[in-house]
Scaffold this motif. Sequence first.
Motif, PDB file in Angstrom:
ATOM      1  N   GLU A 101      14.527  36.542  30.540  1.00  0.00           N
ATOM      2  CA  GLU A 101      14.877  35.177  30.166  1.00  0.00           C
ATOM      3  C   GLU A 101      14.636  34.934  28.682  1.00  0.00           C
ATOM      4  N   ARG A 102      13.594  35.512  28.139  1.00  0.00           N
ATOM      5  CA  ARG A 102      13.312  35.341  26.712  1.00  0.00           C
ATOM      6  C   ARG A 102      14.191  36.244  25.854  1.00  0.00           C
ATOM      7  N   ILE A 103      14.428  37.447  26.329  1.00  0.00           N
ATOM      8  CA  ILE A 103      15.201  38.408  25.547  1.00  0.00           C
ATOM      9  C   ILE A 103      16.643  37.944  25.371  1.00  0.00           C
ATOM     10  N   HIS A 104      17.298  37.552  26.444  1.00  0.00           N
ATOM     11  CA  HIS A 104      18.735  37.287  26.330  1.00  0.00           C
ATOM     12  C   HIS A 104      19.042  35.957  25.648  1.00  0.00           C
ATOM     13  N   ARG A 105      17.995  35.193  25.314  1.00  0.00           N
ATOM     14  CA  ARG A 105      18.192  33.969  24.536  1.00  0.00           C
ATOM     15  C   ARG A 105      17.861  34.158  23.056  1.00  0.00           C
ATOM     16  N   SER A 106      17.451  35.353  22.671  1.00  0.00           N
ATOM     17  CA  SER A 106      16.963  35.578  21.314  1.00  0.00           C
ATOM     18  C   SER A 106      17.961  36.345  20.458  1.00  0.00           C
ATOM     19  N   ARG A 107      17.974  36.022  19.161  1.00  0.00           N
ATOM     20  CA  ARG A 107      18.806  36.751  18.210  1.00  0.00           C
ATOM     21  C   ARG A 107      18.050  37.916  17.576  1.00  0.00           C
ATOM     22  N   LYS A 108      16.768  38.031  17.853  1.00  0.00           N
ATOM     23  CA  LYS A 108      16.003  39.162  17.337  1.00  0.00           C
ATOM     24  C   LYS A 108      16.496  40.455  17.980  1.00  0.00           C
ATOM     25  N   SER A 109      16.257  41.568  17.303  1.00  0.00           N
ATOM     26  CA  SER A 109      16.661  42.856  17.859  1.00  0.00           C
ATOM     27  C   SER A 109      15.824  43.187  19.091  1.00  0.00           C
ATOM     28  N   VAL A 110      16.415  43.978  19.981  1.00  0.00           N
ATOM     29  CA  VAL A 110      15.671  44.377  21.172  1.00  0.00           C
ATOM     30  C   VAL A 110      14.437  45.181  20.787  1.00  0.00           C
ATOM     31  N   ALA A 111      14.513  45.945  19.681  1.00  0.00           N
ATOM     32  CA  ALA A 111      13.348  46.715  19.224  1.00  0.00           C
ATOM     33  C   ALA A 111      12.204  45.794  18.830  1.00  0.00           C
ATOM     34  N   ALA A 112      12.520  44.663  18.188  1.00  0.00           N
ATOM     35  CA  ALA A 112      11.474  43.710  17.816  1.00  0.00           C
ATOM     36  C   ALA A 112      10.931  42.990  19.042  1.00  0.00           C
ATOM     37  N   LEU A 113      11.817  42.619  19.959  1.00  0.00           N
ATOM     38  CA  LEU A 113      11.396  41.855  21.132  1.00  0.00           C
ATOM     39  C   LEU A 113      10.476  42.657  22.048  1.00  0.00           C
ATOM     40  N   LEU A 114      10.705  43.955  22.146  1.00  0.00           N
ATOM     41  CA  LEU A 114       9.860  44.783  23.012  1.00  0.00           C
ATOM     42  C   LEU A 114       8.423  44.862  22.512  1.00  0.00           C
ATOM     43  N   MET A 132      18.842  48.038  17.313  1.00  0.00           N
ATOM     44  CA  MET A 132      19.139  46.865  16.489  1.00  0.00           C
ATOM     45  C   MET A 132      19.979  45.826  17.236  1.00  0.00           C
ATOM     46  N   THR A 133      20.304  46.093  18.487  1.00  0.00           N
ATOM     47  CA  THR A 133      21.084  45.147  19.276  1.00  0.00           C
ATOM     48  C   THR A 133      20.326  43.837  19.436  1.00  0.00           C
ATOM     49  N   PRO A 134      20.923  42.698  19.070  1.00  0.00           N
ATOM     50  CA  PRO A 134      20.242  41.414  19.304  1.00  0.00           C
ATOM     51  C   PRO A 134      20.005  41.203  20.800  1.00  0.00           C
ATOM     52  N   GLY A 135      18.881  40.576  21.120  1.00  0.00           N
ATOM     53  CA  GLY A 135      18.565  40.338  22.524  1.00  0.00           C
ATOM     54  C   GLY A 135      19.678  39.614  23.250  1.00  0.00           C
ATOM     55  N   GLU A 136      20.327  38.656  22.588  1.00  0.00           N
ATOM     56  CA  GLU A 136      21.378  37.871  23.228  1.00  0.00           C
ATOM     57  C   GLU A 136      22.615  38.708  23.548  1.00  0.00           C
ATOM     58  N   ARG A 137      22.726  39.899  22.941  1.00  0.00           N
ATOM     59  CA  ARG A 137      23.863  40.777  23.204  1.00  0.00           C
ATOM     60  C   ARG A 137      23.500  41.954  24.109  1.00  0.00           C
ATOM     61  N   LEU A 138      22.245  42.071  24.463  1.00  0.00           N
ATOM     62  CA  LEU A 138      21.831  43.156  25.350  1.00  0.00           C
ATOM     63  C   LEU A 138      22.379  42.908  26.750  1.00  0.00           C
ATOM     64  N   LYS A 139      22.980  43.915  27.330  1.00  0.00           N
ATOM     65  CA  LYS A 139      23.525  43.771  28.680  1.00  0.00           C
ATOM     66  C   LYS A 139      22.386  43.690  29.701  1.00  0.00           C
TER      67      LYS A 139
END
Length: 274
Positions: free
Chosen positions: A140-153, A179-186
């Motif tokens: 829920e937090r990841i797919h709403r964020s523009r930060k990269s998935v690497a940063a979010l983890l 570098m994929t933004p969280g909001e674009r991660l499948k």
Amino acid sequence: MPEGHTLHRIARDLRAAFAGRVVSVSSPQGRFAAGAALLTDHEVVEARAHGKHLFVEFAGERVLHVHLGLIGSFTIDATAYVGERPVIGQVRCRIAGDRHVADLRGPMTCRVITPDEEAAVHHKLGPDPLRDSDGEPAWERIHRSRKSVAALLMEQQVLAGVGNVYRCEVLFRHRINPMTPGERLKRSSWDLIWADLRRLLPLGVATSRIVTVADEVAQIESALAKGEDVHLDERTSYVYKRTGQDCDRCGSIIKAKDVAGRNLYWCGNCQRRS
């Protein structure tokens, strides 16, 4: 900084050594003397971890809260000791029972808190793959964020217990562009990440090492299932700290870049999946 599997291993060993026993608690270094006085001569009820936080519950609704930070360590006797055990180094907190001694050195956090204060710490943390079966709050937090998935983890309020090594390795294992933004991660990619962390972190608890290479993972799982001793090779990771070396999968050069304050390692050729 120790990753979550280390704290869960410490909690396991503290339970085995002290749960159900009255212990003495001291601060040989002196910096935790007041806190130690609140805990000494009380029974240890439980030890548990959430991400990189450790909680040792004592009778009387008193909880020892520990965060090891960058340099902290918490060592527990593997075998019973006889007689007085000498203090080695700057021991912030010592827990001693009739058979075992545990010494805490160099923690970022070492304090006595109430159960309500512990609950507040848990509330701020994301799900822990070693503790929680449901990774939905993290998604829920990841797919709403523009930060990269690497940063979010790396954000503990998103996902608790995952540090730099697991971050690098799990993204490589599933070919995900870090570098994929969280909001674009499948969603399917997140499900793979969560399931893999649920698979890999218990192996870290069992072996006290982070192991992510497929052959090694399979061998360890087989050995543990059979109750056999685990033997690890020197090579237990794909990309972590392998800057400039060849990728095992495609032969491209492993890259490195600072992301969220730590060096991220990845293969630009293999990791294109969003």
